[in-house]
Design an enzyme around this catalytic site. Structure first.
Site, PDB file in Angstrom:
ATOM      1  N   CYS A   1       0.206  16.111   3.090  1.00 18.90           N
ATOM      2  CA  CYS A   1       1.205  15.024   3.074  1.00 18.90           C
ATOM      3  C   CYS A   1       2.634  15.556   3.129  1.00 18.90           C
ATOM      4  O   CYS A   1       3.541  14.852   3.561  1.00 18.90           O
ATOM      5  CB  CYS A   1       1.031  14.160   1.833  1.00 18.90           C
ATOM      6  SG  CYS A   1      -0.580  13.406   1.789  1.00 18.90           S
TER       7      CYS A   1
ATOM      8  N   HIS B   1       7.265   9.784   1.976  1.00 21.83           N
ATOM      9  CA  HIS B   1       5.912   9.867   2.532  1.00 21.83           C
ATOM     10  C   HIS B   1       5.164   8.610   2.110  1.00 21.83           C
ATOM     11  O   HIS B   1       5.226   8.196   0.946  1.00 21.83           O
ATOM     12  CB  HIS B   1       5.214  11.117   2.006  1.00 21.83           C
ATOM     13  CG  HIS B   1       3.729  11.047   2.119  1.00 21.83           C
ATOM     14  ND1 HIS B   1       3.101  10.781   3.313  1.00 21.83           N
ATOM     15  CD2 HIS B   1       2.747  11.161   1.179  1.00 21.83           C
ATOM     16  CE1 HIS B   1       1.793  10.751   3.110  1.00 21.83           C
ATOM     17  NE2 HIS B   1       1.556  10.972   1.835  1.00 21.83           N
TER      18      HIS B   1
ATOM     19  N   ASN C   1      -1.864   5.485   5.036  1.00 17.47           N
ATOM     20  CA  ASN C   1      -1.299   6.812   4.774  1.00 17.47           C
ATOM     21  C   ASN C   1      -1.709   7.737   5.925  1.00 17.47           C
ATOM     22  O   ASN C   1      -2.881   8.074   6.058  1.00 17.47           O
ATOM     23  CB  ASN C   1      -1.856   7.311   3.432  1.00 17.47           C
ATOM     24  CG  ASN C   1      -1.397   8.717   3.071  1.00 17.47           C
ATOM     25  OD1 ASN C   1      -0.858   9.436   3.908  1.00 17.47           O
ATOM     26  ND2 ASN C   1      -1.645   9.099   1.832  1.00 17.47           N
TER      27      ASN C   1
HETATM   28  O1  UT7 Z   1      -0.772  11.056   0.153  1.00 18.40           O
HETATM   29  C1  UT7 Z   1      -1.085  12.121  -0.684  1.00 18.40           C
HETATM   30  C2  UT7 Z   1      -0.865  11.804  -2.073  1.00 18.40           C
HETATM   31  N1  UT7 Z   1      -1.718  10.711  -2.476  1.00 18.40           N
HETATM   32  C3  UT7 Z   1      -1.303   9.874  -3.386  1.00 18.40           C
HETATM   33  O2  UT7 Z   1      -0.192   9.986  -3.840  1.00 18.40           O
HETATM   34  C4  UT7 Z   1      -2.258   8.820  -3.835  1.00 18.40           C
HETATM   35  C5  UT7 Z   1      -2.126   8.623  -5.317  1.00 18.40           C
HETATM   36  N2  UT7 Z   1      -3.119   7.705  -5.908  1.00 18.40           N
HETATM   37  C6  UT7 Z   1      -3.241   6.423  -5.548  1.00 18.40           C
HETATM   38  O3  UT7 Z   1      -2.582   5.943  -4.648  1.00 18.40           O
HETATM   39  C7  UT7 Z   1      -4.167   5.547  -6.377  1.00 18.40           C
HETATM   40  O4  UT7 Z   1      -4.636   6.277  -7.476  1.00 18.40           O
HETATM   41  C8  UT7 Z   1      -5.365   4.980  -5.570  1.00 18.40           C
HETATM   42  C9  UT7 Z   1      -4.873   3.924  -4.586  1.00 18.40           C
HETATM   43  C10 UT7 Z   1      -6.084   6.080  -4.839  1.00 18.40           C
HETATM   44  C11 UT7 Z   1      -6.350   4.304  -6.514  1.00 18.40           C
HETATM   45  O5  UT7 Z   1      -5.710   3.303  -7.266  1.00 18.40           O
HETATM   46  P1  UT7 Z   1      -5.900   3.234  -8.849  1.00 18.40           P
HETATM   47  O6  UT7 Z   1      -5.099   2.086  -9.302  1.00 18.40           O
HETATM   48  O7  UT7 Z   1      -5.563   4.587  -9.419  1.00 18.40           O
HETATM   49  O8  UT7 Z   1      -7.443   2.889  -8.987  1.00 18.40           O
HETATM   50  P2  UT7 Z   1      -8.609   3.716  -9.711  1.00 18.40           P
HETATM   51  O9  UT7 Z   1      -8.977   4.913  -8.916  1.00 18.40           O
HETATM   52  O10 UT7 Z   1      -8.238   3.905 -11.164  1.00 18.40           O
HETATM   53  O11 UT7 Z   1      -9.799   2.700  -9.633  1.00 18.40           O
HETATM   54  C12 UT7 Z   1      -9.776   1.445 -10.340  1.00 18.40           C
HETATM   55  C13 UT7 Z   1     -11.077   0.700 -10.063  1.00 18.40           C
HETATM   56  C14 UT7 Z   1     -12.330   1.538 -10.277  1.00 18.40           C
HETATM   57  O12 UT7 Z   1     -13.341   0.679 -10.811  1.00 18.40           O
HETATM   58  P3  UT7 Z   1     -13.662   0.668 -12.396  1.00 18.40           P
HETATM   59  O13 UT7 Z   1     -14.088   2.094 -12.713  1.00 18.40           O
HETATM   60  O14 UT7 Z   1     -12.369   0.296 -13.053  1.00 18.40           O
HETATM   61  O15 UT7 Z   1     -14.765  -0.321 -12.508  1.00 18.40           O
HETATM   62  C15 UT7 Z   1     -12.743   1.946  -8.879  1.00 18.40           C
HETATM   63  O16 UT7 Z   1     -14.132   2.190  -8.745  1.00 18.40           O
HETATM   64  O17 UT7 Z   1     -11.118   0.286  -8.698  1.00 18.40           O
HETATM   65  C16 UT7 Z   1     -12.360   0.737  -8.084  1.00 18.40           C
HETATM   66  N3  UT7 Z   1     -12.072   1.036  -6.685  1.00 18.40           N
HETATM   67  C17 UT7 Z   1     -12.122   0.111  -5.702  1.00 18.40           C
HETATM   68  N4  UT7 Z   1     -12.430  -1.181  -5.704  1.00 18.40           N
HETATM   69  C18 UT7 Z   1     -12.365  -1.839  -4.523  1.00 18.40           C
HETATM   70  C19 UT7 Z   1     -11.703   2.225  -6.141  1.00 18.40           C
HETATM   71  N5  UT7 Z   1     -11.499   2.095  -4.826  1.00 18.40           N
HETATM   72  C20 UT7 Z   1     -11.759   0.795  -4.519  1.00 18.40           C
HETATM   73  C21 UT7 Z   1     -11.718   0.062  -3.332  1.00 18.40           C
HETATM   74  N6  UT7 Z   1     -12.035  -1.255  -3.381  1.00 18.40           N
HETATM   75  N7  UT7 Z   1     -11.356   0.607  -2.148  1.00 18.40           N
END
Ligand code: UT7
Length: 334
Positions: free
Chosen positions: A115, A261, A291
């Site tokens: 990235c 980014h 992204n």
């Molecule tokens: O570009 C390089 C650098 N990258 C970044 O900077 C990305 C940084 N991180 C992020 O953008 C976020 O952490 C994500 C968008 C990847 C994830 O968002 P989050 O708010 O951190 O969600 P999470 O991973 O804590 O997941 C929350 C819930 C989980 O379910 P439970 O365990 O709470 O029941 C996941 O299983 O959302 C679930 N989940 C989804 N649900 C529907 C994860 N992905 C999905 C999905 N659709 N696509």
């Protein structure tokens, strides 16, 4: 010492638009979750059978950038290509560009900084121009993510985020020392390499393992500890923006356009709030492209420029954070 400035910009994204609803037909996800957590509405994914690859898209963007710079391919002295999704494990995409654009046998390097790839690439090109070694450098960021994503529910935390596309610019020597790239600031912290990684293919995990895995080996898919990455991203973005501003005796107030980014709209909004930037001081387009990693900043920069959002003498700040971890910023007086 010379300064370098951007003299031509271009970008290319594949025609095929994939909406959040389209993704919900492939895996257990939904439009509301994706928009709330990432801001993404749609992304462009290369369609099966298309000729597009990272190098091919990069070449398309590069042709536009060279034309906008009022130059020809023979004016280009060097190629810097940033990608994490090269067409081949080796050779790199840079040499493919040299061939695709039928350029002279100029040098070409690939930058492998995910990235932060475009920020690293721009900074690298800037050093070659500053020392007087080259006059016009083609800098490209391109990613073909869609073919390497786990599009099942198992991979939904990663695969809904990424899009395909390419952007390019020509960085040229200028005699005006008050214009162009004022400074760039690059960092890395390899102890967190495993928080955002594609572990395979590697020399340790090679052809026999691929054949034996029958698609069950998830080390071929990107892995991301999203929450961990998010927490580090907001801190490092803020630090490296301040580092760039301080190095040039500037403050957030001086920014005319900040292009982060495009990792996650929530990260951009956090940074915007932290630096108290007005909406017209920041440019985001993750809503429509997802992204695109090394391509994201240069696609956003090209689009913002095309929309007339950057004027002569504007202070433009680019900043990125991603896998490695790597992060960096570039401060530009347009
Ligand atoms: O570009 C390089 C650098 N990258 C970044 O900077 C990305 C940084 N991180 C992020 O953008 C976020 O952490 C994500 C968008 C990847 C994830 O968002 P989050 O708010 O951190 O969600 P999470 O991973 O804590 O997941 C929350 C819930 C989980 O379910 P439970 O365990 O709470 O029941 C996941 O299983 O959302 C679930 N989940 C989804 N649900 C529907 C994860 N992905 C999905 C999905 N659709 N696509």
């Amino acid at each position: 010492m010379y300064n370098s400035k951007i003299t031509g910009l271009g970008f290319y994204v594949p025609e095929n638009v994939v909406s959040n609803d389209d993704l919900s037909n492939m895996m257990d996800t939904n439009d509301a979750w994706i928009q709330e957590r990432t801001g993404i509405k749609e992304r462009h994914w290369i369609e099966e059978g298309s000729e597009d690859t990272s190098a091919v898209m990069g070449a398309k963007a590069a042709r536009i950038a060279i034309e906008k710079a009022n130059l020809t391919k023979d004016d280009i002295d060097f190629i810097v290509f940033a990608t994490l999704s090269p067409d081949y494990y080796f050779p790199g995409c840079g040499v493919q560009i040299q061939e695709m654009l039928e350029m002279q046998t100029i040098g070409a390097i690939d930058i492998r900084n995910q990235c932060s790839g475009f920020v690293y690439a721009l900074s690298t090109a800037d050093q070659f121009i500053k020392t007087g070694m080259y006059k016009n450098i083609l800098v490209i960021g391109a990613e073909y993510h869609s073919n390497g994503l786990d599009k099942t529910t198992r991979g939904r935390g990663v695969s809904v985020i990424f899009g395909d596309g390419a952007g390019a610019c020509v960085l040229s020597r200028t005699e005006d020392n008050n214009k162009g790239i004022l400074s760039s600031h690059l960092h890395s912290e390899g102890k967190y390499a495993d928080k955002l990684i594609v572990p395979s293919p590697s020399i340790k995990n090679w052809v026999p393992e691929i054949l034996a895995s029958n698609g069950e080996d998830i080390s071929y898919f990107p892995f991301m500890d999203g929450t961990f990455v998010f927490k580090h991203a907001v801190v490092r973005f803020s630090e490296v923006i301040m580092e760039g501003l301080t190095a040039n005796n500037l403050t957030p107030n001086d920014i005319d356009l900040f292009i982060p980014h495009q990792a996650n709209l929530r990260i951009s909004q956090f940074v915007q709030r932290k630096f108290k930037l007005r909406d017209d001081q920041i440019y985001n387009n993750i809503m429509n492209y997802g992204n695109t990693t090394a391509a994201s900043i240069i696609i956003a920069l090209s689009e913002a420029f095309e929309k007339g959002k950057i004027k002569d003498n504007d202070l433009v700040v680019l900043a990125a954070f991603g896998s490695g971890f790597t992060w960096g910023s570039v401060v530009i007086r347009w």
